[in-house]
Write an enzyme that holds these catalytic residues in place. Sequence first.
Site, PDB file in Angstrom:
ATOM      1  N   ARG A 107     -28.335 -13.270  -1.058  1.00  7.36           N
ATOM      2  CA  ARG A 107     -28.375 -12.020  -1.850  1.00  7.36           C
ATOM      3  C   ARG A 107     -29.563 -12.022  -2.826  1.00  7.36           C
ATOM      4  NH1 ARG A 107     -25.425  -9.635   1.720  1.00  7.36           N
ATOM      5  NH2 ARG A 107     -23.199  -9.971   1.550  1.00  7.36           N
ATOM      6  N   LYS A 114     -24.132  -7.306  -3.683  1.00 10.33           N
ATOM      7  CA  LYS A 114     -23.053  -7.058  -2.723  1.00 10.33           C
ATOM      8  C   LYS A 114     -22.141  -8.282  -2.605  1.00 10.33           C
ATOM      9  CE  LYS A 114     -22.281  -5.909   2.113  1.00 10.33           C
ATOM     10  NZ  LYS A 114     -22.923  -5.699   3.410  1.00 10.33           N
TER      11      LYS A 114
END
Length: 91
Positions: free
Chosen positions: A26, A66
């Site tokens: 991420r 996320k």
Amino acid sequence: PVMGAVVGILNRRFCLFGDTVNVASRMESTSTRDMIQCSESFMDLLQQQWPEAARLAAPQGPKPIKGKGTMNTFFLYPPQQMPLGLAANDG
């Protein structure tokens, strides 16, 4: 935490699994091109283990990640490219 294992029968390969791998992915996918983005927990470790390098980081503020929610992120700069007045640990 990270776990590694060999997976597959015909085409074996070594894979890493765990939250650390997910966060690293991420950080890469939400970063700016040619920049090193790191998490707040990484910065805490960096400040403990290599304070000189931690001074080369600039906070980016909260960012939606996320699967993790909002995380405080930092960019690590090469010494010659560090923006003036943006160091996380001035002095």
